[in-house]
Design an enzyme around this catalytic site. Structure first.
Site, PDB file in Angstrom:
ATOM      1  N   ASP A 106     -21.815 -36.715 -72.097  1.00 21.75           N
ATOM      2  CA  ASP A 106     -22.316 -35.556 -72.833  1.00 21.75           C
ATOM      3  C   ASP A 106     -23.592 -35.940 -73.570  1.00 21.75           C
ATOM      4  OD1 ASP A 106     -22.003 -32.831 -73.420  1.00 21.75           O
ATOM      5  OD2 ASP A 106     -21.253 -33.270 -75.413  1.00 21.75           O
ATOM      6  N   TYR A 108     -27.253 -34.702 -75.927  1.00 18.75           N
ATOM      7  CA  TYR A 108     -27.593 -34.191 -77.260  1.00 18.75           C
ATOM      8  C   TYR A 108     -29.036 -33.715 -77.148  1.00 18.75           C
ATOM      9  CZ  TYR A 108     -27.722 -34.848 -82.469  1.00 18.75           C
ATOM     10  OH  TYR A 108     -27.795 -34.711 -83.841  1.00 18.75           O
ATOM     11  N   HIS A 113     -30.594 -28.111 -82.335  1.00 21.52           N
ATOM     12  CA  HIS A 113     -29.269 -28.586 -82.741  1.00 21.52           C
ATOM     13  C   HIS A 113     -29.367 -29.931 -83.460  1.00 21.52           C
ATOM     14  CE1 HIS A 113     -24.997 -29.479 -82.624  1.00 21.52           C
ATOM     15  NE2 HIS A 113     -25.232 -30.584 -81.947  1.00 21.52           N
ATOM     16  N   ARG A 122     -28.453 -35.443 -93.418  1.00 23.71           N
ATOM     17  CA  ARG A 122     -29.472 -36.302 -94.029  1.00 23.71           C
ATOM     18  C   ARG A 122     -30.552 -35.406 -94.640  1.00 23.71           C
ATOM     19  NH1 ARG A 122     -28.770 -38.052 -88.930  1.00 23.71           N
ATOM     20  NH2 ARG A 122     -30.813 -37.261 -88.294  1.00 23.71           N
ATOM     21  N   GLU A 179     -18.642 -26.575 -78.996  1.00 28.32           N
ATOM     22  CA  GLU A 179     -20.038 -26.785 -78.634  1.00 28.32           C
ATOM     23  C   GLU A 179     -20.317 -26.008 -77.356  1.00 28.32           C
ATOM     24  OE1 GLU A 179     -21.090 -31.062 -80.680  1.00 28.32           O
ATOM     25  OE2 GLU A 179     -20.814 -31.014 -78.499  1.00 28.32           O
ATOM     26  N   GLU A 181     -22.202 -25.325 -74.206  1.00 25.94           N
ATOM     27  CA  GLU A 181     -23.017 -26.181 -73.351  1.00 25.94           C
ATOM     28  C   GLU A 181     -23.024 -25.689 -71.906  1.00 25.94           C
ATOM     29  OE1 GLU A 181     -22.281 -30.351 -73.609  1.00 25.94           O
ATOM     30  OE2 GLU A 181     -21.415 -30.242 -75.625  1.00 25.94           O
ATOM     31  N   ASP A 213     -17.400 -28.380 -75.351  1.00 21.36           N
ATOM     32  CA  ASP A 213     -16.980 -29.713 -75.777  1.00 21.36           C
ATOM     33  C   ASP A 213     -16.373 -29.595 -77.176  1.00 21.36           C
ATOM     34  OD1 ASP A 213     -16.674 -32.465 -75.368  1.00 21.36           O
ATOM     35  OD2 ASP A 213     -18.480 -32.905 -76.506  1.00 21.36           O
ATOM     36  N   ARG A 217     -14.844 -32.365 -86.316  1.00 21.16           N
ATOM     37  CA  ARG A 217     -15.971 -32.888 -87.077  1.00 21.16           C
ATOM     38  C   ARG A 217     -15.544 -33.863 -88.173  1.00 21.16           C
ATOM     39  NH1 ARG A 217     -19.974 -31.940 -83.541  1.00 21.16           N
ATOM     40  NH2 ARG A 217     -20.257 -29.715 -83.119  1.00 21.16           N
ATOM     41  N   GLN A 220     -14.765 -37.105 -86.410  1.00 23.04           N
ATOM     42  CA  GLN A 220     -16.042 -37.625 -85.914  1.00 23.04           C
ATOM     43  C   GLN A 220     -16.863 -38.247 -87.036  1.00 23.04           C
ATOM     44  OE1 GLN A 220     -18.399 -34.626 -83.984  1.00 23.04           O
ATOM     45  NE2 GLN A 220     -20.139 -35.969 -83.628  1.00 23.04           N
ATOM     46  N   TYR A 224     -17.785 -42.296 -86.300  1.00 23.48           N
ATOM     47  CA  TYR A 224     -18.905 -42.411 -85.361  1.00 23.48           C
ATOM     48  C   TYR A 224     -19.871 -43.542 -85.661  1.00 23.48           C
ATOM     49  CZ  TYR A 224     -22.690 -40.343 -88.191  1.00 23.48           C
ATOM     50  OH  TYR A 224     -23.645 -40.106 -89.131  1.00 23.48           O
ATOM     51  N   LYS A 233     -14.003 -36.362 -80.153  1.00 23.32           N
ATOM     52  CA  LYS A 233     -14.530 -35.640 -78.994  1.00 23.32           C
ATOM     53  C   LYS A 233     -13.627 -35.721 -77.764  1.00 23.32           C
ATOM     54  CE  LYS A 233     -18.882 -34.516 -80.202  1.00 23.32           C
ATOM     55  NZ  LYS A 233     -19.525 -33.206 -79.969  1.00 23.32           N
ATOM     56  N   THR A 237     -12.203 -31.080 -73.350  1.00 27.75           N
ATOM     57  CA  THR A 237     -13.467 -30.455 -72.953  1.00 27.75           C
ATOM     58  C   THR A 237     -13.113 -29.411 -71.908  1.00 27.75           C
ATOM     59  OG1 THR A 237     -14.726 -32.483 -73.340  1.00 27.75           O
ATOM     60  CG2 THR A 237     -15.732 -30.819 -71.927  1.00 27.75           C
ATOM     61  N   THR A 324     -24.838 -29.453 -77.249  1.00 30.18           N
ATOM     62  CA  THR A 324     -24.862 -28.128 -77.859  1.00 30.18           C
ATOM     63  C   THR A 324     -26.205 -27.447 -77.662  1.00 30.18           C
ATOM     64  OG1 THR A 324     -23.340 -28.905 -79.551  1.00 30.18           O
ATOM     65  CG2 THR A 324     -24.491 -26.850 -80.004  1.00 30.18           C
ATOM     66  N   GLU A 338     -23.069 -25.690 -87.269  1.00 31.36           N
ATOM     67  CA  GLU A 338     -24.364 -25.131 -87.659  1.00 31.36           C
ATOM     68  C   GLU A 338     -24.219 -23.736 -88.254  1.00 31.36           C
ATOM     69  OE1 GLU A 338     -27.518 -26.117 -84.422  1.00 31.36           O
ATOM     70  OE2 GLU A 338     -25.531 -26.242 -83.484  1.00 31.36           O
TER      71      GLU A 338
END
Length: 389
Positions: A106, A108, A113, A122, A179, A181, A213, A217, A220, A224, A233, A237, A324, A338
């Site tokens: 998968d 990104y 996104h 951040r 997600e 996709e 997917d 969260r 994750q 991660y 994850k 799926t 995503t 989001e």
């Protein structure tokens, strides 16, 4: 005839009917049994009839691009007058997992996104990490948990961020997400040690499917660093059982939105390399987002080239997701992470209830459309799943 399922489309599936499992294409509100059609209207000499008589799409996918083109031309010619004696009402068949998934990767690949996640997690730093504009970032997923549309999704449990005592929590995810996709289905394998260039994308990729997917969260977020997604994850799926052949999407190709800086040589791509495919995210009957695939920064050909540049080979049944799909506007974000801005802002459904993340009993459906030959509408097979506790 149902809109989006005409001769310009002809999506493939593996279905069950009357105790048989076979390969079919959809035409309007019917499915066409390919093995039965081959008896009525024999395919050209270059097509091995055995690939049409298999129980799933694996043999046809492995046969390669010449066979894909020959079968498609035969189908369009044989079905020009509409349903035949090989036709079965769509309502009478049960779609199954269309192929055996070999590997699942998968990506990104949406700048919007990735930027949104950077701003959420951040807020005082540059949204995109330094490598993001130079390569399609991805992770290797779990092929055994790719499931067909309609399969219930069990809420996963796992470790979560530590509490005041410093020990991680454990329990069911409270930040279960989706997600939206596209999934790209590899048909023709490649040779180990020999990278696949961007120009060979359509020699290896058989077709496209909608892909969700599912993502936990909170699990994750704790796991991660430093190696990326794992248990947050790998639990499920979902894909559509209907695979749109890549050839059906040639008229939907559009230029990429622009890449700066210029990619390295192995990622250079001939335009148009993107696809104008419009998605729709439905949560319990409310359309909460309409993500545009045309906005994606990295193309599927570049993802394929990056996935193999180290010499990793492709196998029939490899599946890779776009990551995503999100647009610039809030109404075009392809994940609840989001839409709720990290769980801080709830959104309202048509029934008056509010959500940040998914609750038990919630049903998510992804739909998509594109334009085929002569502007004919293509409706991709939808993918749906319901959360169970």
């Amino acid at each position: 005839m149902s809109a989006g399922f005409g001769l310009a489309h002809l999506p493939y599936a593996a279905v069950s009917h009357a105790g048989r499992e076979f390969v079919a294409v959809r035409l309007g509100d019917d499915v066409i049994d390919l093995a039965a059609l081959a008896v009525i209207s024999p395919p050209p000499a270059g097509v091995d009839v055995s690939v049409l008589a298999a129980p799933d799409l694996g043999a046809l996918m492995a046969a390669g691009p010449d066979t894909w083109a020959g079968v498609r031309a035969w189908l369009q010619g044989s079905l020009l007058s509409g349903p035949t004696a090989a036709s079965i009402p769509l309502a009478d068949v049960e779609p199954r997992m269309p192929f055996a998934v070999a590997d699942f990767v998968d990506f990104y690949a949406s700048r919007e996104h990735a930027s949104n996640l950077g701003r959420i997690f951040r807020p005082d730093a540059e949204p995109l990490l330094p490598n993001w504009r130079h390569l399609p970032v991805g992770y290797h997923g779990r092929a055994g948990t790719v499931v067909p549309s309609g399969t219930p999704v069990a809420r996963p449990s796992g470790q979560q961020r530590p509490g005041p005592d410093g020990r991680p929590g454990f329990g069911p995810s409270r930040a279960l997400d989706i997600e939206a996709e596209l999934g790209f289905v590899v048909g023709a394998p490649s040779v180990p040690g020999r990278p696949v260039g961007t120009g060979d994308f359509d020699q290896h990729v058989f077709g496209v499917t909608l892909l969700n997917d599912w993502s936990a969260r909170d699990i994750q977020a704790w796991e991660y660093v430093p190696l990326g997604p794992f248990l947050g994850k790998s639990f499920a799926t979902s894909i559509s059982p209907w695979i749109t052949p890549l050839a059906a999407l040639q008229s939907a190709r559009v230029p990429l939105p622009g890449q700066d800086p210029e990619p390295l040589d192995y990622l250079m791509v001939e335009e148009p390399a993107g696809y104008a495919i419009d998605l729709e995210v439905d949560l319990n009957g409310t359309v909460v987002s309409r993500p545009p695939y045309a906005a994606m920064y990295w193309s599927p050909a570049q993802m394929l080239a990056h996935m193999t540049v180290n010499g990793a080979s492709l196998r029939t049944g490899d599946l890779y997701g776009s990551g995503t799909i999100s647009g610039a506007e809030p109404t075009r974000r392809g994940s609840l992470l989001e839409l709720s801005w990290g769980g801080a802002e709830s959104f309202t459904l048509d029934d008056g209830s509010t959500r940040t993340y998914l609750e038990d009993g919630d049903t998510v459906t992804l739909r998509a459309t594109a334009r085929g030959a002569d502007g004919e509408l293509l409706t991709l097979g939808e993918v749906t799943g319901t959360v169970i506790g």
